[in-house]
Design an enzyme around this catalytic site. Structure first.
Site, PDB file in Angstrom:
ATOM      1  N   ALA A  63       0.864  -1.173   0.000  1.00  0.00           N
ATOM      2  CA  ALA A  63       0.000   0.000   0.000  1.00  0.00           C
ATOM      3  C   ALA A  63       0.903   1.226   0.000  1.00  0.00           C
ATOM      4  CB  ALA A  63      -0.903  -0.021   1.210  1.00  0.00           C
ATOM      5  N   GLY A 108       0.635  -4.943   1.106  1.00  0.00           N
ATOM      6  CA  GLY A 108      -0.546  -5.029   0.248  1.00  0.00           C
ATOM      7  C   GLY A 108      -0.282  -5.766  -1.058  1.00  0.00           C
TER       8      GLY A 108
HETATM    9  N1  DAK Z   1       4.527   3.162  -0.978  1.00  0.00           N
HETATM   10  C1  DAK Z   1       4.878   4.292  -1.630  1.00  0.00           C
HETATM   11  N2  DAK Z   1       5.970   4.398  -2.389  1.00  0.00           N
HETATM   12  C2  DAK Z   1       6.782   3.324  -2.503  1.00  0.00           C
HETATM   13  C3  DAK Z   1       6.480   2.111  -1.854  1.00  0.00           C
HETATM   14  C4  DAK Z   1       5.291   2.047  -1.070  1.00  0.00           C
HETATM   15  N3  DAK Z   1       4.901   0.918  -0.463  1.00  0.00           N
HETATM   16  N4  DAK Z   1       7.461   1.233  -2.132  1.00  0.00           N
HETATM   17  C5  DAK Z   1       8.314   1.868  -2.947  1.00  0.00           C
HETATM   18  N5  DAK Z   1       7.912   3.143  -3.168  1.00  0.00           N
HETATM   19  C6  DAK Z   1       8.576   4.158  -3.964  1.00  0.00           C
HETATM   20  C7  DAK Z   1       9.763   4.740  -3.250  1.00  0.00           C
HETATM   21  O1  DAK Z   1       9.358   5.729  -2.332  1.00  0.00           O
HETATM   22  C8  DAK Z   1      10.569   5.287  -4.393  1.00  0.00           C
HETATM   23  O2  DAK Z   1       9.984   6.501  -4.802  1.00  0.00           O
HETATM   24  P1  DAK Z   1      10.927   7.791  -5.171  1.00  0.00           P
HETATM   25  O3  DAK Z   1      11.733   8.041  -3.960  1.00  0.00           O
HETATM   26  O4  DAK Z   1      11.753   7.331  -6.338  1.00  0.00           O
HETATM   27  O5  DAK Z   1       9.947   8.865  -5.498  1.00  0.00           O
HETATM   28  C9  DAK Z   1      10.321   4.280  -5.496  1.00  0.00           C
HETATM   29  O6  DAK Z   1       9.130   3.581  -5.131  1.00  0.00           O
HETATM   30  C10 DAK Z   1      11.434   3.288  -5.636  1.00  0.00           C
HETATM   31  O7  DAK Z   1      11.646   2.703  -4.361  1.00  0.00           O
HETATM   32  P2  DAK Z   1      13.091   2.589  -3.696  1.00  0.00           P
HETATM   33  O8  DAK Z   1      13.975   3.693  -4.128  1.00  0.00           O
HETATM   34  O9  DAK Z   1      12.888   2.416  -2.226  1.00  0.00           O
HETATM   35  O10 DAK Z   1      13.621   1.241  -4.365  1.00  0.00           O
HETATM   36  P3  DAK Z   1      14.638   0.194  -3.747  1.00  0.00           P
HETATM   37  O11 DAK Z   1      14.974  -0.733  -4.835  1.00  0.00           O
HETATM   38  O12 DAK Z   1      15.772   0.873  -3.042  1.00  0.00           O
HETATM   39  O13 DAK Z   1      13.806  -0.591  -2.627  1.00  0.00           O
HETATM   40  C11 DAK Z   1      11.890  -1.723  -1.747  1.00  0.00           C
HETATM   41  C12 DAK Z   1      12.709  -1.364  -3.009  1.00  0.00           C
HETATM   42  C13 DAK Z   1      10.596  -2.437  -2.212  1.00  0.00           C
HETATM   43  C14 DAK Z   1      12.695  -2.675  -0.862  1.00  0.00           C
HETATM   44  C15 DAK Z   1      11.564  -0.436  -0.965  1.00  0.00           C
HETATM   45  O14 DAK Z   1      10.991   0.523  -1.878  1.00  0.00           O
HETATM   46  C16 DAK Z   1      10.609  -0.661   0.142  1.00  0.00           C
HETATM   47  O15 DAK Z   1      10.971  -1.167   1.215  1.00  0.00           O
HETATM   48  N6  DAK Z   1       9.351  -0.264  -0.069  1.00  0.00           N
HETATM   49  C17 DAK Z   1       8.325  -0.346   0.950  1.00  0.00           C
HETATM   50  C18 DAK Z   1       7.879  -1.784   1.079  1.00  0.00           C
HETATM   51  C19 DAK Z   1       6.859  -1.923   2.170  1.00  0.00           C
HETATM   52  O16 DAK Z   1       7.143  -1.694   3.357  1.00  0.00           O
HETATM   53  N7  DAK Z   1       5.684  -2.308   1.747  1.00  0.00           N
HETATM   54  C20 DAK Z   1       4.605  -2.553   2.673  1.00  0.00           C
HETATM   55  C21 DAK Z   1       3.820  -1.279   2.800  1.00  0.00           C
HETATM   56  S1  DAK Z   1       2.726  -1.402   4.160  1.00  0.00           S
HETATM   57  C22 DAK Z   1      -4.424  -0.952   5.958  1.00  0.00           C
HETATM   58  C23 DAK Z   1      -4.461  -1.148   4.640  1.00  0.00           C
HETATM   59  C24 DAK Z   1      -3.341  -1.609   3.982  1.00  0.00           C
HETATM   60  C25 DAK Z   1      -2.185  -1.859   4.653  1.00  0.00           C
HETATM   61  C26 DAK Z   1      -2.165  -1.668   5.996  1.00  0.00           C
HETATM   62  C27 DAK Z   1      -3.290  -1.243   6.671  1.00  0.00           C
HETATM   63  N8  DAK Z   1      -5.558  -0.421   6.604  1.00  0.00           N
HETATM   64  C28 DAK Z   1      -5.887   0.923   6.363  1.00  0.00           C
HETATM   65  C29 DAK Z   1      -6.386  -1.245   7.422  1.00  0.00           C
HETATM   66  C30 DAK Z   1      -1.033  -2.261   3.919  1.00  0.00           C
HETATM   67  C31 DAK Z   1       0.191  -1.882   4.301  1.00  0.00           C
HETATM   68  C32 DAK Z   1       1.327  -2.048   3.448  1.00  0.00           C
HETATM   69  O17 DAK Z   1       1.304  -2.537   2.356  1.00  0.00           O
END
Ligand code: DAK
Length: 263
Positions: A63, A108
């Site tokens: 997300a 997500g």
């Molecule tokens: N959200 C927004 N932007 C994201 C993103 C994300 N989840 N993941 C990556 N990006 C963006 C980065 O900010 C970056 O943007 P710029 O800085 O270039 O503008 C671009 O994508 C490239 O990412 P990186 O530069 O970080 O790329 P790397 O290769 O260095 O790293 C990575 C890739 C996937 C390891 C890293 O981007 C990362 O850790 N991303 C976050 C992964 C993560 O934590 N995902 C889980 C998100 S939490 C709910 C509903 C839903 C949810 C929870 C509650 N309720 C309301 C009940 C769900 C939660 C989630 O999914």
């Protein structure tokens, strides 16, 4: 549509989440567009869907953390509902959906893949539920679907530790059915989808419903659900043609039991 691509080849539709700059992270607009795309699928002609992400790096990196970071409690609940509604729409979609996971499937992203019927992935895929590291629980059904798909113990370990796993481990624990090279992934998904699309569509739909609905209940009721959906098939041309061809030992005709009726 800014963030969703949809193309149909034969009886197979491919939906691509197309927000490559943000690694296909799910913001509200992506979720709205995905929902609208599903609503627009022509179920008269399309018999199987593939869901994938744009680019070579990521399926869906979760997300959108930027959008979520400033949500109030009420807004977070609304965002959660928006996602959950789309994910349920995918899960209960009348025809099968194959997730072709082409890279990061985090938070997500892992959750949306688990809303699909079948997951296959590329060898660079990374799965994980990193939410507890962000101070939240999985919010798009991850606690429920991961525990049902792998095992409660494995789901708890992955969610509590927020540890990401690679494609081979995802395969070992049964989260994905197969691992392909990046080049082979989409062709493999299309081949599988075409194989599904060749079968009797009402039987396939009923099998999906029987499995999904049956898993929500106890075995006694589940068997009744199966009986009803099995019985429904006997009102279809496909059942008559499929069994008739077998009994007539008409191999030529057997191959012709396509295209089936689709209603
Ligand atoms: N959200 C927004 N932007 C994201 C993103 C994300 N989840 N993941 C990556 N990006 C963006 C980065 O900010 C970056 O943007 P710029 O800085 O270039 O503008 C671009 O994508 C490239 O990412 P990186 O530069 O970080 O790329 P790397 O290769 O260095 O790293 C990575 C890739 C996937 C390891 C890293 O981007 C990362 O850790 N991303 C976050 C992964 C993560 O934590 N995902 C889980 C998100 S939490 C709910 C509903 C839903 C949810 C929870 C509650 N309720 C309301 C009940 C769900 C939660 C989630 O999914």
């Amino acid at each position: 549509m800014d963030f969703i691509l949809y193309e149909v080849e034969g009886a197979v539709g491919t939906i691509t989440i197309n927000r490559e700059k943000a690694l296909n992270a799910l913001n509200s607009q992506v979720l709205d567009e995905l929902s609208a795309t599903l609503d627009a699928v022509d179920l008269e002609t399309v018999r199987c869907l593939i869901l994938t992400g744009a680019g070579a790096k990521s399926f869906v990196a979760g997300a959108d953390i930027g959008e979520m970071s400033t949500l109030t409690k009420a807004e977070a609940e609304a965002f959660g509902k928006k996602g959950n509604d789309v994910f349920r729409k995918l899960e209960t979609f009348p025809i099968p959906v194959i997730a072709a996971v082409n890279g990061f499937a985090l938070g997500g992203g892992c959750e949306i893949s688990m809303s699909c019927d079948i997951r296959i992935c590329s060898d660079n895929a990374i799965f994980g539920q990193p939410e507890v590291g962000l101070g939240i629980t999985p919010g798009f059904g991850g606690t429920q679907r991961l525990a049902r798909l792998v095992s409660p113990g494995m789901a708890k370990q992955l969610i509590y530790t927020a540890r990401n796993i690679k494609a081979d481990e995802a395969y070992r624990i049964g989260l994905v059915n197969a691992v392909y090279t990046q080049e082979e992934l989409l062709p493999a998904a299309k081949k599988m989808a075409a194989g599904i699309a060749m079968q009797a569509p009402i039987a396939v739909r009923n099998a999906k419903k029987a499995i999904n609905d049956g898993l929500q209940t106890d075995m006694d009721q589940a068997i009744v659900i199966e009986e009803k959906l099995f019985g429904d098939c006997f009102e279809t041309e496909d059942q008559k043609a499929g069994m008739g061809n077998f009994l007539e030992k008409d191999k030529e005709k057997k191959l012709k039991v396509v295209p089936f009726q689709n209603k």
